[in-house]
Design a protein around this motif. Structure first.
Motif, PDB file in Angstrom:
ATOM      1  N   LYS A   1       0.823  -1.219   0.000  1.00 44.66           N
ATOM      2  CA  LYS A   1       0.000   0.000   0.000  1.00 44.66           C
ATOM      3  C   LYS A   1       0.855   1.266   0.000  1.00 44.66           C
ATOM      4  O   LYS A   1       0.454   2.291  -0.535  1.00 44.66           O
ATOM      5  N   MET A   2       2.043   1.179   0.611  1.00 45.16           N
ATOM      6  CA  MET A   2       2.938   2.339   0.686  1.00 45.16           C
ATOM      7  C   MET A   2       3.868   2.433  -0.522  1.00 45.16           C
ATOM      8  O   MET A   2       4.539   3.430  -0.712  1.00 45.16           O
ATOM      9  N   GLY A   3       3.941   1.358  -1.310  1.00 50.31           N
ATOM     10  CA  GLY A   3       4.839   1.364  -2.467  1.00 50.31           C
ATOM     11  C   GLY A   3       6.292   1.185  -2.090  1.00 50.31           C
ATOM     12  O   GLY A   3       7.187   1.730  -2.742  1.00 50.31           O
ATOM     13  N   VAL A   4       6.525   0.431  -1.006  1.00 43.54           N
ATOM     14  CA  VAL A   4       7.888   0.142  -0.558  1.00 43.54           C
ATOM     15  C   VAL A   4       8.007  -1.366  -0.370  1.00 43.54           C
ATOM     16  O   VAL A   4       7.038  -2.096  -0.525  1.00 43.54           O
ATOM     17  N   THR A   5       9.187  -1.827  -0.004  1.00 42.13           N
ATOM     18  CA  THR A   5       9.372  -3.256   0.246  1.00 42.13           C
ATOM     19  C   THR A   5       8.971  -3.600   1.675  1.00 42.13           C
ATOM     20  O   THR A   5       8.933  -2.729   2.545  1.00 42.13           O
ATOM     21  N   ASP A   6       8.717  -4.888   1.909  1.00 35.08           N
ATOM     22  CA  ASP A   6       8.401  -5.313   3.271  1.00 35.08           C
ATOM     23  C   ASP A   6       9.617  -5.161   4.183  1.00 35.08           C
ATOM     24  O   ASP A   6       9.484  -4.962   5.384  1.00 35.08           O
ATOM     25  N   LYS A   7      10.815  -5.202   3.588  1.00 34.35           N
ATOM     26  CA  LYS A   7      12.035  -4.975   4.369  1.00 34.35           C
ATOM     27  C   LYS A   7      12.078  -3.537   4.883  1.00 34.35           C
ATOM     28  O   LYS A   7      12.538  -3.286   6.002  1.00 34.35           O
ATOM     29  N   ALA A   8      11.594  -2.590   4.096  1.00 34.77           N
ATOM     30  CA  ALA A   8      11.546  -1.195   4.533  1.00 34.77           C
ATOM     31  C   ALA A   8      10.607  -1.061   5.729  1.00 34.77           C
ATOM     32  O   ALA A   8      10.944  -0.403   6.722  1.00 34.77           O
ATOM     33  N   VAL A   9       9.438  -1.693   5.645  1.00 37.85           N
ATOM     34  CA  VAL A   9       8.484  -1.639   6.762  1.00 37.85           C
ATOM     35  C   VAL A   9       9.103  -2.271   7.998  1.00 37.85           C
ATOM     36  O   VAL A   9       8.976  -1.753   9.113  1.00 37.85           O
ATOM     37  N   SER A  10       9.797  -3.383   7.821  1.00 35.40           N
ATOM     38  CA  SER A  10      10.467  -4.049   8.946  1.00 35.40           C
ATOM     39  C   SER A  10      11.472  -3.107   9.608  1.00 35.40           C
ATOM     40  O   SER A  10      11.546  -3.017  10.834  1.00 35.40           O
ATOM     41  N   LYS A  11      12.240  -2.388   8.801  1.00 39.58           N
ATOM     42  CA  LYS A  11      13.217  -1.434   9.345  1.00 39.58           C
ATOM     43  C   LYS A  11      12.521  -0.296  10.087  1.00 39.58           C
ATOM     44  O   LYS A  11      13.004   0.158  11.122  1.00 39.58           O
ATOM     45  N   TRP A  12      11.383   0.175   9.563  1.00 40.21           N
ATOM     46  CA  TRP A  12      10.635   1.230  10.260  1.00 40.21           C
ATOM     47  C   TRP A  12      10.234   0.737  11.641  1.00 40.21           C
ATOM     48  O   TRP A  12      10.387   1.436  12.626  1.00 40.21           O
ATOM     49  N   GLU A  13       9.688  -0.489  11.676  1.00 41.41           N
ATOM     50  CA  GLU A  13       9.153  -1.020  12.924  1.00 41.41           C
ATOM     51  C   GLU A  13      10.241  -1.331  13.945  1.00 41.41           C
ATOM     52  O   GLU A  13       9.982  -1.357  15.136  1.00 41.41           O
TER      53      GLU A  13
END
Length: 131
Positions: A27-39
């Motif tokens: 939905k954000m147009g990024v990779t799941d790795k990016a979301v993991s790093k955010w979290e």
């Protein structure tokens, strides 16, 4: 009560929406790795994407921004910091002498001065430890 970091907020809100990291990433147009790093508070979303992220997570940008940034370094005592610096200087002097000797770029007198400075740092550190 522990303050929530931005990463904790994103993870909590994502889970409350029943989304996986991969779904939020899509939905954000990024990779799941990016979301993991955010979290994990290793990185954060681009500031321009905050409105979109807040909308997806069902909160306002203000609510999303209420998180506190996590301290990455523990508070160390001055003594521990001084000890670390003294050890680093000693190692640096030793490495410097070896490197300069290999390149034939140091005089014996200068090498001894550098090694003496390194040993002095170690001696000061060992005296500090005895207190």
């Amino acid at each position: 009560m522990k303050e929530k970091t931005l990463g904790m907020m994103i993870a909590e809100l994502r889970k409350s929406c029943g989304m996986t990291q991969a779904e939020l990433a899509e939905k954000m147009g990024v990779t799941d790795k990016a979301v993991s790093k955010w979290e994990r508070d290793l990185s954060c979303p681009d500031i321009a994407s905050f409105p979109h992220l807040a909308e997806i997570l069902g909160v306002s940008v203000d609510e999303l921004m209420q998180s506190k940034s996590e301290k990455k370094m523990e508070n160390k005592s001055i003594g521990e910091t001084v000890s670390l610096v003294l050890k680093c200087v000693a190692v640096g002097m030793g490495v410097g002498v070896v490197a300069l000797s290999i390149m034939n770029k140091i005089e014996v007198k200068d090498a001894l001065i550098m090694l003496g400075a390194g040993l002095s740092c170690l001696a000061i550190n060992s005296l500090k430890d005895k207190e």
